[in-house]
Scaffold this motif. Sequence first.
Motif, PDB file in Angstrom:
ATOM      1  N   GLY A 198      17.450 -36.255   0.788  1.00  0.00           N
ATOM      2  CA  GLY A 198      18.432 -35.558   1.609  1.00  0.00           C
ATOM      3  C   GLY A 198      18.969 -34.307   0.958  1.00  0.00           C
ATOM      4  N   ASN A 199      18.761 -34.139  -0.358  1.00  0.00           N
ATOM      5  CA  ASN A 199      19.310 -32.992  -1.072  1.00  0.00           C
ATOM      6  C   ASN A 199      18.263 -32.027  -1.622  1.00  0.00           C
ATOM      7  N   THR A 200      17.001 -32.498  -1.766  1.00  0.00           N
ATOM      8  CA  THR A 200      15.985 -31.651  -2.373  1.00  0.00           C
ATOM      9  C   THR A 200      15.560 -30.521  -1.430  1.00  0.00           C
ATOM     10  N   GLY A 201      15.029 -29.454  -2.027  1.00  0.00           N
ATOM     11  CA  GLY A 201      14.550 -28.319  -1.251  1.00  0.00           C
ATOM     12  C   GLY A 201      13.055 -28.358  -0.986  1.00  0.00           C
ATOM     13  N   ILE A 202      12.344 -29.397  -1.447  1.00  0.00           N
ATOM     14  CA  ILE A 202      10.904 -29.499  -1.228  1.00  0.00           C
ATOM     15  C   ILE A 202      10.658 -29.819   0.240  1.00  0.00           C
ATOM     16  N   HIS A 203       9.752 -29.064   0.852  1.00  0.00           N
ATOM     17  CA  HIS A 203       9.489 -29.216   2.275  1.00  0.00           C
ATOM     18  C   HIS A 203       8.951 -30.612   2.595  1.00  0.00           C
ATOM     19  N   GLY A 204       9.498 -31.220   3.686  1.00  0.00           N
ATOM     20  CA  GLY A 204       8.976 -32.485   4.181  1.00  0.00           C
ATOM     21  C   GLY A 204       9.640 -33.713   3.605  1.00  0.00           C
ATOM     22  N   PHE A 205      10.236 -33.615   2.403  1.00  0.00           N
ATOM     23  CA  PHE A 205      10.858 -34.786   1.793  1.00  0.00           C
ATOM     24  C   PHE A 205      12.066 -35.265   2.598  1.00  0.00           C
ATOM     25  N   LYS A 206      12.749 -34.344   3.241  1.00  0.00           N
ATOM     26  CA  LYS A 206      13.946 -34.711   4.006  1.00  0.00           C
ATOM     27  C   LYS A 206      13.615 -35.722   5.100  1.00  0.00           C
ATOM     28  N   TYR A 207      12.474 -35.517   5.783  1.00  0.00           N
ATOM     29  CA  TYR A 207      12.102 -36.383   6.896  1.00  0.00           C
ATOM     30  C   TYR A 207      11.539 -37.714   6.411  1.00  0.00           C
ATOM     31  N   MET A 208      11.080 -37.767   5.171  1.00  0.00           N
ATOM     32  CA  MET A 208      10.574 -39.028   4.634  1.00  0.00           C
ATOM     33  C   MET A 208      11.704 -40.006   4.313  1.00  0.00           C
ATOM     34  N   GLY A 209      12.898 -39.476   4.015  1.00  0.00           N
ATOM     35  CA  GLY A 209      13.979 -40.358   3.590  1.00  0.00           C
ATOM     36  C   GLY A 209      15.036 -40.637   4.629  1.00  0.00           C
ATOM     37  N   GLY A 211       3.529 -19.068  -6.371  1.00  0.00           N
ATOM     38  CA  GLY A 211       3.340 -18.617  -4.997  1.00  0.00           C
ATOM     39  C   GLY A 211       2.608 -19.646  -4.153  1.00  0.00           C
ATOM     40  N   ILE A 212       1.582 -20.283  -4.741  1.00  0.00           N
ATOM     41  CA  ILE A 212       0.834 -21.311  -4.007  1.00  0.00           C
ATOM     42  C   ILE A 212       1.718 -22.513  -3.700  1.00  0.00           C
ATOM     43  N   LEU A 213       2.466 -22.984  -4.701  1.00  0.00           N
ATOM     44  CA  LEU A 213       3.345 -24.135  -4.485  1.00  0.00           C
ATOM     45  C   LEU A 213       4.445 -23.815  -3.492  1.00  0.00           C
ATOM     46  N   GLY A 214       4.994 -22.612  -3.581  1.00  0.00           N
ATOM     47  CA  GLY A 214       6.043 -22.235  -2.640  1.00  0.00           C
ATOM     48  C   GLY A 214       5.531 -22.105  -1.226  1.00  0.00           C
ATOM     49  N   LEU A 215       4.290 -21.605  -1.070  1.00  0.00           N
ATOM     50  CA  LEU A 215       3.725 -21.425   0.266  1.00  0.00           C
ATOM     51  C   LEU A 215       3.452 -22.752   0.964  1.00  0.00           C
ATOM     52  N   PHE A 216       2.942 -23.739   0.230  1.00  0.00           N
ATOM     53  CA  PHE A 216       2.520 -24.981   0.867  1.00  0.00           C
ATOM     54  C   PHE A 216       3.566 -26.094   0.799  1.00  0.00           C
ATOM     55  N   THR A 217       4.435 -26.093  -0.218  1.00  0.00           N
ATOM     56  CA  THR A 217       5.375 -27.215  -0.369  1.00  0.00           C
ATOM     57  C   THR A 217       6.816 -26.781  -0.544  1.00  0.00           C
ATOM     58  N   GLY A 218       7.073 -25.505  -0.760  1.00  0.00           N
ATOM     59  CA  GLY A 218       8.435 -25.066  -1.037  1.00  0.00           C
ATOM     60  C   GLY A 218       8.889 -25.428  -2.431  1.00  0.00           C
ATOM     61  N   PHE A 219       7.954 -25.762  -3.299  1.00  0.00           N
ATOM     62  CA  PHE A 219       8.257 -26.184  -4.661  1.00  0.00           C
ATOM     63  C   PHE A 219       8.582 -24.963  -5.514  1.00  0.00           C
ATOM     64  N   SER A 220       9.580 -25.080  -6.384  1.00  0.00           N
ATOM     65  CA  SER A 220       9.982 -23.988  -7.277  1.00  0.00           C
ATOM     66  C   SER A 220      10.358 -24.559  -8.625  1.00  0.00           C
ATOM     67  N   PHE A 221      10.713 -23.693  -9.528  1.00  0.00           N
ATOM     68  CA  PHE A 221      11.141 -24.140 -10.850  1.00  0.00           C
ATOM     69  C   PHE A 221      12.390 -24.998 -10.764  1.00  0.00           C
ATOM     70  N   LEU A 222      13.317 -24.623  -9.884  1.00  0.00           N
ATOM     71  CA  LEU A 222      14.542 -25.419  -9.726  1.00  0.00           C
ATOM     72  C   LEU A 222      14.244 -26.794  -9.140  1.00  0.00           C
ATOM     73  N   SER A 223      13.124 -26.928  -8.434  1.00  0.00           N
ATOM     74  CA  SER A 223      12.746 -28.252  -7.941  1.00  0.00           C
ATOM     75  C   SER A 223      12.438 -29.187  -9.101  1.00  0.00           C
ATOM     76  N   ILE A 224      11.804 -28.652 -10.133  1.00  0.00           N
ATOM     77  CA  ILE A 224      11.533 -29.453 -11.326  1.00  0.00           C
ATOM     78  C   ILE A 224      12.848 -29.874 -11.976  1.00  0.00           C
ATOM     79  N   ILE A 225      13.777 -28.928 -12.084  1.00  0.00           N
ATOM     80  CA  ILE A 225      15.090 -29.243 -12.662  1.00  0.00           C
ATOM     81  C   ILE A 225      15.798 -30.293 -11.823  1.00  0.00           C
ATOM     82  N   GLU A 226      15.651 -30.172 -10.519  1.00  0.00           N
ATOM     83  CA  GLU A 226      16.291 -31.140  -9.615  1.00  0.00           C
ATOM     84  C   GLU A 226      15.731 -32.541  -9.810  1.00  0.00           C
ATOM     85  N   ILE A 227      14.420 -32.664  -9.927  1.00  0.00           N
ATOM     86  CA  ILE A 227      13.799 -33.977 -10.156  1.00  0.00           C
ATOM     87  C   ILE A 227      14.243 -34.553 -11.490  1.00  0.00           C
ATOM     88  N   LEU A 228      14.223 -33.725 -12.525  1.00  0.00           N
ATOM     89  CA  LEU A 228      14.659 -34.187 -13.844  1.00  0.00           C
ATOM     90  C   LEU A 228      16.129 -34.589 -13.821  1.00  0.00           C
TER      91      LEU A 228
END
Length: 558
Positions: free
Chosen positions: A43-54, A503-520
Amino acid sequence: MEKDVEGAKQTKESECQNGVKKPKRKFPGFRKNLLDYFQEFTGNTGIHGFKYMGEQERTSCEKFSWVILFCVSLYICINLIIQTYLKWDMSPVLVSFAKSPTPVWQVPFPAVTICSETKTRQTVYNFTGAYDRLTHGENLTDDEMKRFSDSSLICDNHLYNDGKKYTDSDTIDYLMSVAPQFSDIFASCKWTLLNESCENFFVPLLTEEGLCFTFNMLNRDEVFRDRVYLNDKYMSHGSHSKGWSLEDGYPKDAAKDTFPRRAMGAGSYAGFFLVLKANILDFDYICKGPVQGFKVLLHNPSELPRMSRQYFRVPLNQEVVVSVKPDMMTTSSGLRGYNPHRRQCYFPTERYLSFFQSYTQQNCQIECLANITLERCGCVAYHMPHENETKICNSGSQVCMFEAQNELLAMDVDAGLQTAASTEVPLGCDCLPACTSLTYNAEYSQATYEYEKMFEAYRVNITAEWPNTHLSRVTLFFKEQQFITSERNELYGQTDFLANCGGILGLFTGFSFLSIIEILYFLTLRLMCNIKHYGRHYWSGSVRLLDHPQYRNPKSKD
């Protein structure tokens, strides 16, 4: 209010006194708590699609669809990132042209090595006569046999291979004494409009073509290391480079007449002029075949020439005009951190040669050939760099030397076809190009040199001055005032690699460096803080995550 609180306390005390206990609330287990924690993350992550999974209100079909879509996107990302990595790993270097042209006076004039096609002067030693006597079954004395065996070292290697396997430095002295001497080859020289004696320009040099003479090459102590044995009369002219190096070029305070010599401009007026001569009485058509004249090679002043590999001919009674164009390759300092086999070149400090002061690809090949010949045959050819104790190969080792050379060529081919990783040292000599290299491309034209008609017009009797002599003239000069150097630069650096992956990760999943920080953060700091705040039973099932006050919906009745 106080009465209500007091009444509640009394009611609780009375219940306890009467043995009545409030039923415990049933909490979910570890799996349910983990699921609730995952729902909070999605519900809080910025990765595309995870919001609908939870989301709890989503059906299982919707959640499963989003999982499939995310896996497909992740698969595409991984494949594209692998391709990006392979491109970064296999092709990190881009060869491009320099931004501005380089004037020719910033590079040295080419070293010019000249060898006569006559290897033994017939007036000193008749090799053809000795060969004719030997092939017709006549007996030669021991001295004649030794002279013939030694002379065959500078002739075609198929003529005689039955002599002794080893010899000594006396053989070298003998070969050089029967070869055409300096005065037998050079008639006149002129450098940048200055007429000087040819002896001021040329020094003797040992090559596979026998005794040759070289112009504008570094002194022997700047080419070879101290361990190399060589007679002092070879390659010793006393002029030193005064700070010049292939990588750094001339010092800023270098004089115009510095060494190695450099041309002040392009065109024939700033070139080098030679008149060469050959005595008809010295011609030998058995030793080196039917072609007479001279071989000329242009090379880097810091490397040893290989006359059997690259040369152009100067025929007798011909004028050859050579226009030279430098070809220089440099490498940016940003590539120093790469493995030499990834960038496909060696910086001077990365490859040590036992015989040579400076690394060039040709010097490396000459040293490697000498080492393999010594290993296979127990000796080296007379022209190869060697130590004083090393044996010199005689005519009996010519077949072995030829096979060693062919073996080296086969090893180089195998190394070129090798499919091993770029970080591994390939087979063969591993003689990569130098990261800063300088070669000279030449264009040739020639015409009949009618010197006899010219001397006749001047009323000079050429036959009286040079009897039985053929003359040839050579003119060398830079073709253009400037030339364009080539540069090796980073095609795909670490920054480019990370940017493309991001760029590839951001285009297909919305993944960024802050996403890694968020998971950690959710796996470490957030978890530890919750455990510290709510106790060690946080994951045991005694506390439900969403029942904590910070997770409750403010609109709920609880």
